[in-house]
Design a protein around this motif. Structure first.
Motif, short mmCIF file in Angstrom:
data_model
loop_
_atom_site.label_atom_id
_atom_site.label_comp_id
_atom_site.label_asym_id
_atom_site.label_seq_id
_atom_site.Cartn_x
_atom_site.Cartn_y
_atom_site.Cartn_z
N MET A 15 -4.03 26.20 35.47
CA MET A 15 -4.57 25.11 36.44
C MET A 15 -4.16 25.02 37.82
SD MET A 15 -7.53 24.05 35.26
CE MET A 15 -7.70 22.29 36.31
N ALA A 16 -2.83 25.70 38.17
CA ALA A 16 -2.00 25.62 39.25
C ALA A 16 -3.13 26.00 40.29
CB ALA A 16 -0.65 26.37 39.06
N SER A 17 -3.65 27.25 40.69
CA SER A 17 -4.36 27.68 41.80
C SER A 17 -5.52 26.64 41.85
CB SER A 17 -4.69 29.04 41.22
OG SER A 17 -5.47 29.19 39.99
N ASP A 20 -4.38 23.74 43.70
CA ASP A 20 -4.10 24.20 44.92
C ASP A 20 -5.22 24.10 45.87
OD1 ASP A 20 -1.44 24.35 44.68
OD2 ASP A 20 -1.20 26.58 44.56
N ILE A 21 -6.20 24.77 45.29
CA ILE A 21 -7.66 24.71 46.26
C ILE A 21 -8.18 23.38 46.37
CG2 ILE A 21 -9.97 25.41 45.97
CD1 ILE A 21 -9.02 28.08 44.48
N ILE A 22 -7.99 22.36 45.35
CA ILE A 22 -8.50 21.05 45.52
C ILE A 22 -7.78 20.37 46.48
CG2 ILE A 22 -8.94 19.01 44.28
CD1 ILE A 22 -10.89 21.27 43.46
N PHE A 23 -6.47 20.51 46.48
CA PHE A 23 -5.65 19.91 47.33
C PHE A 23 -6.01 20.13 48.98
CE2 PHE A 23 -2.68 18.59 44.17
CZ PHE A 23 -2.74 17.33 44.41
N LEU A 24 -6.17 21.66 49.25
CA LEU A 24 -6.57 22.27 50.49
C LEU A 24 -7.86 21.71 50.74
CD1 LEU A 24 -5.51 25.68 49.94
CD2 LEU A 24 -4.46 24.22 51.53
#
Length: 132
Positions: A15-17, A20-24
């Motif tokens: 779920m790390a990637s 990252d996309i959600i935070f961006l």
């Protein structure tokens, strides 16, 4: 004889990637929403010493230094301003608007808009910048 495969496919999902996309996306929408809330009409607001946070009204009357009136970034003639505000705020439960006047705007232009608010019993706020 039993044969075992050396290369097994890992069926786990990281779920790390996705995080990252959600935070961006979150950062992108926060930046664009703050840019949208600013008016496109450039005026230098007067300064005031105020500790109260500002409240954003749905309608904003901007008065430029040369005496031009804008309601929500749309230019309105002075003689049509009151009718336009009345039709814009007729369905609002507690009608109010904010005056954004340039610091060099003539006093009579600001008082004219304040008179419209008084005649129609609208709540009124005046936008300023905070002193540093």
């Amino acid at each position: 004889m039993e044969l075992k495969r050396k290369n097994r496919v890992n069926a786990e999902f990281s779920m790390a990637s996705m995080t990252d996309i959600i935070f961006l996306l979150l950062i992108f929408f926060m930046i664009t929403s703050s840019a949208i809330s600013q008016s496109a009409i450039e005026v230098k607001l007067p300064t005031a010493d105020s500790a109260n946070p500002s409240v954003q009204d749905p309608s904003v009357v901007t008065i430029k230094e040369d005496g031009k009136y804008f309601v929500n970034d749309k230019e309105i003639a002075k003689d049509q301003l009151e009718n336009y505000l009345v039709t814009t705020l007729k369905d609002v439960e507690k009608p109010s608007f904010t005056i954004r006047a340039d610091e060099n705007t003539k006093h009579k232009d600001v008082v004219f808009v304040m008179g419209i608010a008084e005649n129609n019993q609208y709540n009124l706020s005046i936008a300023t910048t905070q002193e540093e």
